[in-house]
Design a protein around this motif. Sequence first.
Motif, mmCIF file in Angstrom:
data_model
loop_
_atom_site.group_PDB
_atom_site.id
_atom_site.type_symbol
_atom_site.label_atom_id
_atom_site.label_comp_id
_atom_site.label_asym_id
_atom_site.label_seq_id
_atom_site.Cartn_x
_atom_site.Cartn_y
_atom_site.Cartn_z
ATOM 1 N N ARG A 46 0.806 -1.214 0.000
ATOM 2 C CA ARG A 46 0.000 0.000 0.000
ATOM 3 C C ARG A 46 0.846 1.274 0.000
ATOM 4 O O ARG A 46 0.487 2.261 -0.633
ATOM 5 C CB ARG A 46 -0.989 0.008 1.156
ATOM 6 N N TYR A 49 2.016 2.093 -3.535
ATOM 7 C CA TYR A 49 0.969 2.652 -4.399
ATOM 8 C C TYR A 49 0.516 4.023 -3.914
ATOM 9 O O TYR A 49 0.125 4.862 -4.701
ATOM 10 C CB TYR A 49 -0.218 1.690 -4.506
ATOM 11 N N ARG A 50 0.590 4.227 -2.586
ATOM 12 C CA ARG A 50 0.248 5.546 -2.077
ATOM 13 C C ARG A 50 1.189 6.588 -2.647
ATOM 14 O O ARG A 50 0.774 7.664 -3.073
ATOM 15 C CB ARG A 50 0.332 5.551 -0.559
ATOM 16 N N ALA A 53 0.343 7.203 -6.144
ATOM 17 C CA ALA A 53 -0.842 8.045 -6.307
ATOM 18 C C ALA A 53 -0.479 9.505 -6.050
ATOM 19 O O ALA A 53 -0.951 10.408 -6.737
ATOM 20 C CB ALA A 53 -1.942 7.600 -5.343
ATOM 21 N N ASN A 56 1.127 10.763 -8.837
ATOM 22 C CA ASN A 56 0.205 10.968 -9.941
ATOM 23 C C ASN A 56 -0.177 12.423 -10.054
ATOM 24 O O ASN A 56 -0.861 12.816 -10.973
ATOM 25 C CB ASN A 56 -1.037 10.105 -9.793
ATOM 26 N N PHE A 128 -16.406 17.827 -21.868
ATOM 27 C CA PHE A 128 -15.353 17.579 -20.885
ATOM 28 C C PHE A 128 -14.003 18.007 -21.408
ATOM 29 O O PHE A 128 -13.039 18.082 -20.672
ATOM 30 C CB PHE A 128 -15.325 16.112 -20.482
ATOM 31 N N ASP B 50 -18.182 14.155 -12.651
ATOM 32 C CA ASP B 50 -18.077 15.111 -13.751
ATOM 33 C C ASP B 50 -19.380 15.223 -14.526
ATOM 34 O O ASP B 50 -19.573 16.163 -15.288
ATOM 35 C CB ASP B 50 -16.946 14.700 -14.693
ATOM 36 N N ASN B 51 -20.264 14.282 -14.349
ATOM 37 C CA ASN B 51 -21.490 14.294 -15.146
ATOM 38 C C ASN B 51 -22.633 13.663 -14.370
ATOM 39 O O ASN B 51 -22.946 12.490 -14.548
ATOM 40 C CB ASN B 51 -21.243 13.522 -16.460
ATOM 41 N N GLN B 251 -2.957 2.660 -13.900
ATOM 42 C CA GLN B 251 -3.756 3.602 -13.117
ATOM 43 C C GLN B 251 -4.719 2.884 -12.182
ATOM 44 O O GLN B 251 -4.984 3.358 -11.080
ATOM 45 C CB GLN B 251 -4.521 4.551 -14.052
ATOM 46 N N ILE B 254 -2.826 1.514 -9.180
ATOM 47 C CA ILE B 254 -2.479 2.617 -8.270
ATOM 48 C C ILE B 254 -3.702 3.017 -7.450
ATOM 49 O O ILE B 254 -3.621 3.240 -6.232
ATOM 50 C CB ILE B 254 -1.944 3.830 -9.062
ATOM 51 N N SER B 258 -3.494 2.504 -3.493
ATOM 52 C CA SER B 258 -3.455 3.699 -2.663
ATOM 53 C C SER B 258 -4.699 3.796 -1.784
ATOM 54 O O SER B 258 -4.727 4.556 -0.818
ATOM 55 C CB SER B 258 -3.304 4.943 -3.520
ATOM 56 N N LYS B 264 -9.964 5.985 0.836
ATOM 57 C CA LYS B 264 -9.780 7.422 1.025
ATOM 58 C C LYS B 264 -11.085 8.124 1.363
ATOM 59 O O LYS B 264 -11.106 9.320 1.600
ATOM 60 C CB LYS B 264 -9.213 8.036 -0.264
ATOM 61 N N THR B 270 -8.446 10.346 -5.348
ATOM 62 C CA THR B 270 -7.734 11.287 -6.227
ATOM 63 C C THR B 270 -7.586 10.714 -7.629
ATOM 64 O O THR B 270 -7.650 11.441 -8.613
ATOM 65 C CB THR B 270 -6.343 11.601 -5.676
ATOM 66 N N GLN B 271 -7.372 9.421 -7.697
ATOM 67 C CA GLN B 271 -7.213 8.796 -9.012
ATOM 68 C C GLN B 271 -8.456 9.024 -9.868
ATOM 69 O O GLN B 271 -8.385 9.345 -11.035
ATOM 70 C CB GLN B 271 -6.982 7.290 -8.852
ATOM 71 N N LEU B 274 -9.241 13.165 -10.136
ATOM 72 C CA LEU B 274 -8.316 13.949 -10.956
ATOM 73 C C LEU B 274 -8.218 13.374 -12.363
ATOM 74 O O LEU B 274 -7.341 13.728 -13.132
ATOM 75 C CB LEU B 274 -6.941 14.017 -10.306
ATOM 76 N N PHE B 276 -7.339 10.480 -13.557
ATOM 77 C CA PHE B 276 -6.258 9.597 -13.986
ATOM 78 C C PHE B 276 -6.796 8.249 -14.421
ATOM 79 O O PHE B 276 -6.199 7.553 -15.205
ATOM 80 C CB PHE B 276 -5.246 9.387 -12.853
ATOM 81 N N GLU B 291 -10.495 2.357 -4.369
ATOM 82 C CA GLU B 291 -9.745 3.525 -3.927
ATOM 83 C C GLU B 291 -10.466 4.232 -2.779
ATOM 84 O O GLU B 291 -9.851 4.668 -1.817
ATOM 85 C CB GLU B 291 -9.558 4.505 -5.088
#
Lengths: 625, 389
Positions: A46, A49-50, A53, A56, A128, B50-51, B251, B254, B258, B264, B270-271, B274, B276, B291
């Motif tokens: 972890r 990967y943290r 991230a 990232n 977007f 986002d939508n 991605q 991650i 994470s 979180k 965040t992945q 943001l 990603f 995540e």
Amino acid sequence: MTRAVFHSPEAGIEGFRSRLAAAGIGVLVAFVLLFGRLVQLQVVDRDYYRTRAEDNRIAIVPVVPNRGLVTDRNGVVLARNYSAYTLEITPSKVGDLDATIEELGRLIAIEPRDRKRFRKALAEGKNFESLPIRTRLSDEELARFAANRYRFPGVEIKARLFRQYPRGELASHALGYLGRVSERDLDRIESAEEEANYRGTEHFGKSGVEQKYEFALHGQAGAEQIEVDASGHAVRVLSRTAPVAGNDLVLTLDLRLQEIAEQALGKRRGALVAIEPASGEILAYVSRPGYDPNLFVDGIDPQTWDELNNSPDRPMIDRAISGTYAPGSTFKPYMALAALTLGKRTPGQTIHDPGYFMFGGHQFRDDKKGGHGTVDMYKSIVASCDTYYYMLANDLGIDNISNFMRQFGFGAPTGVDLEGETSGVLPSQEWKRRHFRRPEQQKWYAGETISIGIGQGYNAYTPIQLAQAVATLANDGVMNTPHLVRSVVEARSGRRGPVERQPPAAQAGTPRLHQGCDGRSEPRGHRLARLCRRTVRERGQDRDRPALFAARRKVRGRQGRRAPARPRVVHRLRAPRQAHRGTRGGGGKRRLRRPERRSDRAPGLRLSSARQAGGSRRGRGRSRA
Amino acid sequence: MSLSAALRALPLHPRVLWAKLAAPIDPPLMAIVATLLACGMMVLASASADNPLRLVSQAGNLAVALTLMRIAAQIPPQGLMRLAPPVYVLAVLLLVAVALAGDVSKGARRWLNLGVARIQPSEIMKIAMPMMLAWYFQKREAMAAWHDFVVAALILLLPVGLIAKQPDLGTAVVVAATGLFAIFLAGLSWKLVVPVLAAAAAGVVLLVASGDSICRPEVDWPGLREYQKHRVCTLLDPGSDPLGKGFHTIQSTIALGSGAILGKGWMQGTQAHLEFLPERHTDFIFAVAGEEFGLVGGIALLLLYAALIGRGLMIAAGAPTLFARLLAASLALSYFAYAFVNIGMVSGILPVVGVPLPFVSYGGSALVALLLGVGILMSIQKHRMLVQK
């Protein structure tokens, strides 16, 4: 026992339940496997990967490569890139879009045209992405926005490369244009497995060589590692893999000739294709009216788009490859050649032309009242005698005609390096059977053959087919695929890469023009070519020397030779120089000598043009007939 | 008029109406599915920040799918059995129609435009395939011989081939797995099952062990195209193609990693937020769940799927006819195939093929197919006593 191999004897409910239990255990094992993987990712590793991230925050941003240039054969630039600043809005990050645009309009001039274009992009459901509201910002506008940037979240200045066509409308149909990547383009990108390379690319070739050579022109995307803040804004660049610029295209076009050809066609609707017979290189390629490809570069506004599409002139249609027209008298040399080849006529054989040809009680009239009198093959071509060819068509019959014409590529795509080529119609019994539904329509009537002889009736060919046929005749029956791209030049090394060409569809039956009728006399193709040349010379005298001719002398004059020309040329033929000096079986030798004589020869010009007489719909209607 | 009077005036009292509506519903199954759907909507809400309109649209899909589930739950197994061949034939014909005249989207020909709606015939096949195989084995019950398994294999391979050709590798794999489960449960000899499984396992081990040496660019894989090799090699080492196919896997791992044990927090990934994470509301939605809710969330989803499959297998075990048994079991196991392939792909142990996470990913056709299957399971459960063996 075969049965046992496939099927267990333990049938029935118990067997089923034990298998069910086995499947259940399998499911459990698989889920334990997934659980193990999740533990590995989320517990054991972890921290790793943290960090990733966190990293990232470092985004990998593609860098769009410079698109290759397009030049003519002499290096005159037809398409290049320039960089400019654009003002862009990401609609999903903006609360009140109208208010924002209104506010922006106070800082920076936003024309109604810009708004319409923006609305159109928005309507395409791309809210977007960041969409340009204004392109080509001036330095002053740039500064003004920069000072007020804090007031506009979701609005950004971006530096982008734009395509520019310095010669405007010139050769527009050969060049094509770029537009924003559409859904359909995305499909093409995906089937070419180029997604990674097109991340960040916004433009895509929509027609012409820009479309056909899209992947060659595009280049390899680079990547930038960019540190972004929590809201995703770039803070600094950490590392960068440079993009590889796209390959340049050298076209076969000669712009000087192209200009002349466009002038010659003037405001008329129609197309003109000039091919170098020995190679198939297209020296001039006109479809009129054209359009200014620069209009599409930063997204065309809907009004102009509608005007272009709904204009009765249909400027977006490339008539040279997708318009089909009756070839008219340009068809006659091929008819004569068919007659010679199939032994239906000798050159000296005469007919009497009273000014019409009677068939089945119907009078097929000649162009000249009272007729041309006694006509042999020479005169038939020089005077363009219709009656001669009415009779000939009748004698040959439709199957002979269509089988012969197929060898010249009539009614088949030429394989030119452009998309959207149509095949036209080479009339035959079989074509009629396939194309009509009602039995009485499917039958071929002998009377329909007559007008085929003078290039009318069901005949419908694209200008490029006609040009290819003429080039084939001029090139001793050796067919070359007409093409617009001479070479693909690697931008970095300057190496000229090979251009893949598809063989012409009609290649199977290359006409053997180098054989004489009786093995001794002049080859048929040469004789015909010579005849056509004479026609041009003799009939060209009595008309004004055309702009095309004068100008062509200007282009080719330096090379010391002028070619005969006539006004309103429909097509023109020239045989290789020694062609009509008899055969004596030295074909191979002659060819060998040719290159050194090149310098004093003007490259042979084969022109084919078609003008649309009555309204733009005629050609289209015909192709559907 | 008072409310109670108004209620009385209705042709059916709401309570009676509800009882009628709920009659064919299997409570345990419904509870599991409802929990899954609720979790799914929650994750989807975060993945669709986002939508937000996407949530509304998914709610609409859900309403349609639940209605169809209720209708399917009403049809007794005999009816399903009568329906099986025509539904299968129709689905195959639609697949052929797609191959001939389907709409191309993102490089694949999957959709058929019927004028009123665009449908994805491969989704119909997810239901039609187990129905057809169950029907076939029911017809051949007690006299099944080796050639019946050949026929069954053909029934399976024809649509799977058509789907793979679109190309839609993910759906093809899932439909094939569903069919193979049915064939296995119908009694395919262990003598065939065991060696095939063993060979497959050995192949995977070999591939992983020798990944580095065979993925060098100069090595050609016999029988496989360059891009197919590329896809497998990217799985073995996602770092080799960070902008292309490996991007998704990098991605999503991650995102999962994470998220750690507790995640979180909802809407805090965040992945995902943001941007990603690609395909975060469809195929890669499990990464969003992982995540934001961590290992706990992942385990919860795995347990829910296990419960769903378990309930399905229980229904199969109690079903009275071979048709009902096979159909229920292969439907239940098809959920397993979905969930396993999807989570395996998101967590980076399976190649990236397009399979949505059942009941969670955004998408109308998939939801309809899934809930139709649930409806069929419910029907089999409710009608188990009424059918005479």
